[in-house]
Motif scaffolding. Structure first.
Motif, mmCIF file in Angstrom:
data_model
loop_
_atom_site.group_PDB
_atom_site.id
_atom_site.type_symbol
_atom_site.label_atom_id
_atom_site.label_comp_id
_atom_site.label_asym_id
_atom_site.label_seq_id
_atom_site.Cartn_x
_atom_site.Cartn_y
_atom_site.Cartn_z
ATOM 1 N N VAL A 5 3.130 -2.539 9.136
ATOM 2 C CA VAL A 5 4.838 -2.472 9.530
ATOM 3 C C VAL A 5 5.669 -2.886 10.003
ATOM 4 C CG1 VAL A 5 6.923 -0.708 10.094
ATOM 5 C CG2 VAL A 5 5.268 0.690 8.049
ATOM 6 N N SER A 21 6.890 -2.654 6.019
ATOM 7 C CA SER A 21 5.391 -2.400 5.547
ATOM 8 C C SER A 21 4.945 -3.856 6.162
ATOM 9 C CB SER A 21 5.150 -2.673 3.974
ATOM 10 O OG SER A 21 6.273 -3.001 3.080
ATOM 11 N N CYS A 53 3.408 -1.168 -0.518
ATOM 12 C CA CYS A 53 3.313 -0.079 0.365
ATOM 13 C C CYS A 53 1.075 0.552 -0.086
ATOM 14 C CB CYS A 53 3.432 1.356 0.794
ATOM 15 S SG CYS A 53 4.278 0.197 2.413
ATOM 16 N N SER A 200 1.725 -1.979 4.647
ATOM 17 C CA SER A 200 1.355 -0.964 5.169
ATOM 18 C C SER A 200 0.546 -0.310 4.232
ATOM 19 C CB SER A 200 2.594 -0.330 5.740
ATOM 20 O OG SER A 200 3.541 -1.607 6.236
ATOM 21 N N SER A 215 0.268 0.377 10.455
ATOM 22 C CA SER A 215 1.658 0.745 10.322
ATOM 23 C C SER A 215 2.396 -0.906 11.193
ATOM 24 C CB SER A 215 1.552 1.005 12.068
ATOM 25 O OG SER A 215 2.893 1.594 12.769
#
Length: 245
Positions: A5, A21, A53, A200, A215
């Motif tokens: 992320v 992501s 994701c 992510s 993350s």
């Protein structure tokens, strides 16, 4: 290969259905998924809208992913090396981010548990969760994902990719990120390869354990450490969620 992320623009980026992501840049494309069948992709609707994701099956009924990846996931896809087609689909019954997940820009407690409506039958081996903190920074860990192959103009990887990363101390990570990294995280160096938008929620595997969840990071593979949610710190919460189902 990047699955992290990215946030706090312009330092980070976030591109997963409105949430951050990351995808893996560099790394190795996997033709054979047999060793990593527990790594799953997400679909947001029956029409096959792909969510940037991924996640990790920890048993036949439950998936661990990032908190910012959890909204809107309708299905998971198991055993496919295509972004949309192939593999087996399983309905998501419930998606629960950590109650203290903060979202952008801090991404604290960036973890979620997905519960499926039925058991996955294709997967028989699942990564164990760590029973102690990661404090060995001389090991090599593996991260997997289907994110962008480069940033910002890269394409989504059709095949699952993996790359090796090296965990670093929290002191070093705080220095590299100017103390912007939240607690309960693990950082790993990239050295030209690492996570990128679309990765992510994917797994960081250290000593064959699900040590971290992708993350966020700095796009992509630029030498700034990628940041992963530390699964060990959330074991009790995960147990409480999967024990209720």
């Amino acid at each position: 290969m990047k699955a992290i992320v990215w946030f706090l623009a312009p330092i980070f980026f976030a591109t997963c259905n409105g949430h951050g992501s990351v995808r893996i840049v560099g790394g190795e494309e996997l033709e054979d998924l047999s060793d990593y069948m527990f790594v799953v992709s997400f679909l947001s609707s029956e029409n096959g809208n792909y969510s940037l994701c991924g996640g990790t099956l920890i048993d036949p009924r439950h998936v661990i992913t990032a908190g910012h990846c959890s909204p809107g996931v309708s299905y998971i896809v198991v055993g496919s090396n295509n972004v949309i087609y192939g593999g087996s689909r399983y309905n998501v019954e419930k998606s629960v981010p950590h109650p203290d997940f903060s979202g952008s820009p801090s991404y604290r407690n960036d973890i979620a548990v997905l519960t499926l409506t039925e058991d996955v039958t294709e997967v028989t081996e699942f990564p164990k969760r760590p029973t102690s903190e990661l404090n060995d920074f001389d090991i090599s860990c593996t991260v997997l994902g289907k994110g962008l192959t480069s940033y910002p103009n890269g394409t989504v990887s059709q095949k699952l990719k993996k790359t090796n990363v090296k965990p670093i101390s929290k002191i070093q990570c705080d220095y590299d990120w100017r103390k912007l990294v939240p607690r309960k995280t693990i950082c790993a160096t990239t050295d030209g390869t690492g996570t990128c938008p679309g990765d992510s929620g994917g797994p960081l595997l250290c000593n064959d354990e699900l040590t971290g969840v992708v993350s966020f990071g700095y796009p992509c593979g630029t030498g700034v450490p990628d940041v992963y949610t530390d699964v060990y710190d959330f074991n009790d919460w995960i147990d409480s969620e999967i024990g209720e189902n």
